[in-house]
Design a protein around this motif. Structure first.
Motif, PDB file in Angstrom:
ATOM      1  N   ARG A  73       0.715  -1.248   0.003  1.00  0.00           N
ATOM      2  CA  ARG A  73       0.096  -0.042   0.082  1.00  0.00           C
ATOM      3  C   ARG A  73       0.893   1.226   0.029  1.00  0.00           C
ATOM      4  NH1 ARG A  73      -1.037   2.402   5.290  1.00  0.00           N
ATOM      5  NH2 ARG A  73      -0.026   1.304   6.919  1.00  0.00           N
ATOM      6  N   TYR A  74       2.271   1.030   0.379  1.00  0.00           N
ATOM      7  CA  TYR A  74       3.030   2.226   0.254  1.00  0.00           C
ATOM      8  C   TYR A  74       3.461   2.676  -0.999  1.00  0.00           C
ATOM      9  CZ  TYR A  74       3.255   1.085   5.206  1.00  0.00           C
ATOM     10  OH  TYR A  74       2.690   0.762   6.605  1.00  0.00           O
ATOM     11  N   PHE A  75       3.161   2.021  -1.920  1.00  0.00           N
ATOM     12  CA  PHE A  75       3.515   2.105  -3.523  1.00  0.00           C
ATOM     13  C   PHE A  75       2.518   1.923  -4.733  1.00  0.00           C
ATOM     14  CE2 PHE A  75       7.563   0.678  -1.310  1.00  0.00           C
ATOM     15  CZ  PHE A  75       8.538   1.587  -1.590  1.00  0.00           C
ATOM     16  N   ASP A  76       2.530   2.668  -5.371  1.00  0.00           N
ATOM     17  CA  ASP A  76       1.600   2.758  -6.697  1.00  0.00           C
ATOM     18  C   ASP A  76       2.626   2.297  -7.879  1.00  0.00           C
ATOM     19  OD1 ASP A  76      -0.432   3.155  -8.146  1.00  0.00           O
ATOM     20  OD2 ASP A  76      -0.425   5.190  -7.934  1.00  0.00           O
ATOM     21  N   PHE A  77       2.228   1.001  -8.153  1.00  0.00           N
ATOM     22  CA  PHE A  77       2.912   0.421  -9.364  1.00  0.00           C
ATOM     23  C   PHE A  77       2.420   1.248 -10.773  1.00  0.00           C
ATOM     24  CE2 PHE A  77       3.555  -3.162 -12.419  1.00  0.00           C
ATOM     25  CZ  PHE A  77       4.916  -3.017 -12.508  1.00  0.00           C
ATOM     26  N   LYS A  78       3.429   1.721 -11.389  1.00  0.00           N
ATOM     27  CA  LYS A  78       3.121   2.368 -12.700  1.00  0.00           C
ATOM     28  C   LYS A  78       3.683   1.585 -14.049  1.00  0.00           C
ATOM     29  CE  LYS A  78       1.729   6.184 -10.933  1.00  0.00           C
ATOM     30  NZ  LYS A  78       0.078   6.610 -10.991  1.00  0.00           N
TER      31      LYS A  78
END
Length: 384
Positions: A73-78
């Motif tokens: 939840r700490y990263f937003d995979f692009k």
């Protein structure tokens, strides 16, 4: 002191306030707007960090390693990229704040019990956010490294996984978060925003309301009346204290119902200390009104006098204990710090007067001192 004269002055001031609809609307609207704007704007949680990955190995272990980042939840995979050059372009444009680069033979080296080096590129534009992002990367990497080490020890020594885990990790750290169990910045910021709103709105309303009489000339009616100084000051401030106290209740409702901040302490203590703080903040507005003759000057001086110390030295954003020694001394000279300790203590920790008595006493002394200085400065003889 004649209470009938105080009532007459207070009623006159209330009618003047009610007559100016915009002034009355702003009196109740400004604190709520500040709470909403800063409550949503001052978000210190570092989550949903834009992340891209470069996987040069394409093994099961590399996919498992990157999965722990992409599903966090700490990263937003692009997305996945093909080269570091492409990753640099993403970082330069701001579309990504972090890049994970997995080298060739990543899985092969790990299965052989050899170290594998993973490159992490982090946008360092915002140092605090960068440090937190680095902490997330290290934590995820450490978790997987520990699991792989346990599996390797269990496989090579013929131990069960639990035995290998005990051997590899003899000390197991258990962390419990107290008072703010979900570690949400809103739970810390929103109670302090009650202080922020009550530190800005009451002085502003008081200063503008009293200086307004100087500009219109109606203050000369007081100069020629039999009302004493203390009766005039008490009656003049009563409506603004009442408005600000109602605002304190509205801000409490907004914090608990809208922002869902838990309130664990005594509501009576919150009301008492809020009243003392309102008396303090309106006292600041009273002093400003005694020193200036125009509403523009009152507006500017009040905003400068209240805004900067409240943001920098009250503990609103940065804990006072983290400030330099000189800044800590300055923080203790402003009332905002004491009320911040009170609202956070009553909201999150549920502490009472036995813990907060020093802060309550400091606010009471501050309010009394401001009233005394205002009484000494105020004169019924108009300045020429």
């Amino acid at each position: 002191m004649n209470f009938r004269r105080i009532k007459a002055v207070a009623f006159k001031e209330w009618r003047e306030t009610v007559r100016d609809r915009i002034f009355l609307l702003l009196a109740f609207l400004l604190p709520v707007l500040w709470m909403l704007v800063f409550g949503y704007g001052l978000v210190l949680d570092v989550e949903h960090i834009p992340l891209v990955v470069v996987d040069r190995d394409h093994s099961a272990l590399s996919r498992d390693y990157l999965y722990r980042f992409t599903e966090s939840r700490y990263f937003d995979f692009k997305g996945s990229l093909t080269s570091e050059t492409e990753a640099d372009a993403w970082l330069l444009s701001g579309k990504a704040r972090a890049v994970i680069v997995v080298p060739e033979k990543f899985g092969e080296r790990l299965l052989a019990g050899q170290p594998a080096h993973v490159q992490t590129l982090i946008d360092g534009t915002f140092p605090l956010r960068t440090d937190i992002t680095k902490g997330y990367v290290l934590a995820i990497n450490s978790a997987l490294s520990g699991e792989l080490l346990v599996d390797y020890v269990a496989r090579t020594r013929g131990l069960s996984r639990e035995q290998a885990k005990t051997l590899v990790q003899p000390i197991r750290l258990e962390v419990r978060y107290l008072y703010n169990e979900e570690v949400r910045s809103a739970w810390s910021i929103v109670p302090a925003l009650i202080m922020f709103s009550l530190m800005l709105a009451p002085p502003l309303l008081t200063a503008l309301g009293i200086v307004r009489e100087k500009e219109t000339g109606s203050i000369y009616n007081i100069y020629s009346s039999t009302v004493s100084k203390i009766e005039f000051l008490t009656g003049k401030l009563t409506p603004y204290v009442a408005i600000s106290f109602v605002n304190a209740l509205l801000l409490w409702l907004l914090a608990t119902l809208w922002f869902q901040v838990p309130f664990k302490g005594s509501f009576g203590l919150f009301l008492l200390t809020s009243l003392i703080f309102v008396l303090t903040s309106t006292g600041i507005g009273l002093l400003v009104s005694l020193m200036v003759s125009t509403q523009v000057a009152a507006l500017i001086i009040t905003m400068v006098l209240c805004t900067l110390p409240t943001i920098l030295f009250s503990g609103l954003i940065v804990p006072v204990s983290s400030l330099s020694p000189g800044a800590q001394v300055q923080a203790h000279l402003f009332p905002g710090m004491y009320y911040t300790n009170i609202v956070r203590g009553t909201f999150l920790k549920g502490v009472g007067m036995n813990v907060l008595w020093a802060d309550v006493l400091a606010l009471a002394l501050y309010a009394a001192l401001l009233r005394l200085v205002a009484y000494r400065l105020f004169t019924k003889r108009p300045r020429s």
